[in-house]
Design a protein around this motif. Structure first.
Motif, PDB file in Angstrom:
ATOM      1  N   PRO A   1       6.348  -4.296 -10.096  1.00 15.10           N
ATOM      2  CA  PRO A   1       5.608  -3.167  -9.700  1.00 15.10           C
ATOM      3  C   PRO A   1       4.756  -3.511  -8.509  1.00 15.10           C
ATOM      4  N   ALA A   2       4.098  -2.689  -8.049  1.00 11.48           N
ATOM      5  CA  ALA A   2       2.996  -3.055  -6.748  1.00 11.48           C
ATOM      6  C   ALA A   2       1.757  -2.995  -7.591  1.00 11.48           C
ATOM      7  N   ILE A   3       1.645  -4.125  -8.032  1.00 14.68           N
ATOM      8  CA  ILE A   3       0.394  -4.649  -8.651  1.00 14.68           C
ATOM      9  C   ILE A   3      -0.791  -4.256  -8.079  1.00 14.68           C
ATOM     10  N   SER A   4      -1.652  -3.755  -8.668  1.00 11.92           N
ATOM     11  CA  SER A   4      -3.184  -3.573  -8.240  1.00 11.92           C
ATOM     12  C   SER A   4      -3.270  -2.356  -7.134  1.00 11.92           C
ATOM     13  N   THR A   5      -2.200  -1.754  -6.938  1.00 18.85           N
ATOM     14  CA  THR A   5      -2.187  -0.631  -5.853  1.00 18.85           C
ATOM     15  C   THR A   5      -2.349   0.803  -6.452  1.00 18.85           C
ATOM     16  N   GLY A   6      -2.651   0.952  -7.863  1.00 13.88           N
ATOM     17  CA  GLY A   6      -2.966   2.221  -8.224  1.00 13.88           C
ATOM     18  C   GLY A   6      -4.516   2.221  -8.623  1.00 13.88           C
ATOM     19  N   VAL A   7      -4.796   2.254  -9.884  1.00 14.87           N
ATOM     20  CA  VAL A   7      -6.045   2.360 -10.551  1.00 14.87           C
ATOM     21  C   VAL A   7      -6.930   1.348  -9.820  1.00 14.87           C
ATOM     22  N   PHE A   8      -6.429   0.008  -9.444  1.00 14.43           N
ATOM     23  CA  PHE A   8      -7.039  -1.121  -8.955  1.00 14.43           C
ATOM     24  C   PHE A   8      -7.672  -0.999  -7.513  1.00 14.43           C
ATOM     25  N   GLY A   9      -6.783  -0.098  -6.662  1.00 16.89           N
ATOM     26  CA  GLY A   9      -7.207   0.447  -5.328  1.00 16.89           C
ATOM     27  C   GLY A   9      -6.982  -0.438  -4.198  1.00 16.89           C
ATOM     28  N   TYR A  10      -5.953  -1.552  -4.401  1.00 17.14           N
ATOM     29  CA  TYR A  10      -5.531  -2.251  -3.222  1.00 17.14           C
ATOM     30  C   TYR A  10      -4.646  -1.587  -2.382  1.00 17.14           C
ATOM     31  N   PRO A  11      -4.875  -1.561  -1.079  1.00 12.22           N
ATOM     32  CA  PRO A  11      -4.154  -0.701  -0.184  1.00 12.22           C
ATOM     33  C   PRO A  11      -2.768  -1.195  -0.299  1.00 12.22           C
ATOM     34  N   LEU A  12      -1.800  -0.034  -0.099  1.00 11.43           N
ATOM     35  CA  LEU A  12      -0.458  -0.606  -0.441  1.00 11.43           C
ATOM     36  C   LEU A  12       0.167  -1.538   0.801  1.00 11.43           C
ATOM     37  N   GLN A  13      -0.062  -1.115   2.024  1.00  7.08           N
ATOM     38  CA  GLN A  13       0.607  -1.999   3.082  1.00  7.08           C
ATOM     39  C   GLN A  13       0.175  -3.414   3.042  1.00  7.08           C
ATOM     40  N   ASP A  14      -1.398  -3.554   2.613  1.00 11.61           N
ATOM     41  CA  ASP A  14      -1.884  -4.971   2.719  1.00 11.61           C
ATOM     42  C   ASP A  14      -1.097  -5.570   1.478  1.00 11.61           C
ATOM     43  N   ALA A  15      -1.058  -4.830   0.242  1.00 10.81           N
ATOM     44  CA  ALA A  15      -0.316  -5.466  -0.964  1.00 10.81           C
ATOM     45  C   ALA A  15       0.778  -6.006  -0.758  1.00 10.81           C
ATOM     46  N   ALA A  16       1.710  -5.029  -0.022  1.00  7.97           N
ATOM     47  CA  ALA A  16       3.150  -5.423   0.102  1.00  7.97           C
ATOM     48  C   ALA A  16       3.206  -6.930   0.971  1.00  7.97           C
ATOM     49  N   ALA A  17       2.300  -6.756   1.958  1.00  6.98           N
ATOM     50  CA  ALA A  17       2.598  -8.335   2.873  1.00  6.98           C
ATOM     51  C   ALA A  17       2.139  -9.259   1.892  1.00  6.98           C
ATOM     52  N   VAL A  18       0.878  -9.179   0.924  1.00  9.60           N
ATOM     53  CA  VAL A  18       0.492 -10.599   0.287  1.00  9.60           C
ATOM     54  C   VAL A  18       1.754 -10.646  -0.920  1.00  9.60           C
ATOM     55  N   ALA A  19       2.340  -9.646  -1.302  1.00  9.57           N
ATOM     56  CA  ALA A  19       3.581  -9.709  -2.393  1.00  9.57           C
ATOM     57  C   ALA A  19       4.787 -10.429  -1.794  1.00  9.57           C
ATOM     58  N   MET A  20       5.222 -10.009  -0.489  1.00  9.08           N
ATOM     59  CA  MET A  20       6.177 -10.729   0.077  1.00  9.08           C
ATOM     60  C   MET A  20       5.775 -12.036   0.650  1.00  9.08           C
ATOM     61  N   LYS A  21       4.649 -12.535   1.069  1.00 11.93           N
ATOM     62  CA  LYS A  21       4.692 -13.773   1.488  1.00 11.93           C
ATOM     63  C   LYS A  21       4.561 -14.610   0.410  1.00 11.93           C
ATOM     64  N   ALA A  22       3.872 -14.140  -0.814  1.00 11.21           N
ATOM     65  CA  ALA A  22       3.743 -14.877  -2.092  1.00 11.21           C
ATOM     66  C   ALA A  22       5.258 -15.374  -2.735  1.00 11.21           C
TER      67      ALA A  22
END
Ligand code: AR6
Length: 175
Positions: free
Chosen positions: A116-137
């Motif tokens: 799932p998009a970890i941290s992007t719900g209750v934990f408030g991580y901006p979705l676009q930034d989280a997506a870039a981090v996820a793909m790079k990881a």
């Protein structure tokens, strides 16, 4: 080099029947909670929370593996994402979630993993930034994988799916 397919779909992380392992956006205590954790625990049944008691607590960036109980998968990997603006550096901690989950799945000889998009719900991580981090990881970890062949990101809305799809297209290591 192993070929790993990365895809982004709209759906429910608790309904990924064809995947060996699904990833939980957990809390430190590995308790049911809301969002992803709520959906996974209610589909898995009370046995999951019981098993998780012995694995908790976990720290941001960490990943632990359990059985899937009543879910149609073989395992669940539980990751604690960073609370945005609190657990720092949040980008490194979020990247560690994806990296540690992939390596754990690989060590268990699993071939397909759904995130799932970890941290992007209750934990408030901006979705676009989280997506870039996820793909790079994912891209940075690929060379270390022997067993994993399919990485799926499961987003709750089509809008979110498009954001992840775009990040996938921009991450040159994955095309
Ligand atoms: N399938 C796929 N994605 C989902 C689902 C689902 N069933 N449900 C929500 N999302 P969150 P976090 C999306 O809050 O930010 C929990 O209470 C959602 O739209 O589940 O890491 C835990 O117990 C969002 O984009 O995870 C923790 O305390 C993303 O999944 C805390 O929340 C993550 O939302 C973890 O917060």
């Amino acid at each position: 080099m192993t070929v790993v397919k990365v895809e982004c779909i709209r759906g429910n992380i608790a309904e990924q029947q064809d995947m060996d392992v699904i990833v939980n956006a957990a809390n430190a205590e590995l308790l049911p909670g809301s969002g992803v954790a709520g959906a996974i625990h209610s589909a898995a049944g009370p046995g999951l929370a019981e098993e998780c008691r012995a694995l908790a607590p976990i720290r941001p960036g960490q990943a632990v593996i359990s059985s899937a109980h009543e879910l149609p998968n073989q395992h669940v990997i539980h990751c604690l994402g960073p609370v945005y603006g609190v657990d720092e550096p949040s980008d490194r901690l979020l990247a560690e979630c994806f990296r540690n989950a992939l390596l754990l799945a690989d060590r268990h000889k699993l071939t397909s993993i759904a995130f799932p998009a970890i941290s992007t719900g209750v934990f408030g991580y901006p979705l676009q930034d989280a997506a870039a981090v996820a793909m790079k990881a994912v891209s940075d970890t690929l060379a270390e994988l022997n067993s994993v062949r399919l990485v799926r990101f499961v987003l709750f809305s089509d809008e979110d799916r498009k954001v992840f799809e775009q990040a996938l297209e921009l991450e040159s290591g994955l095309s």
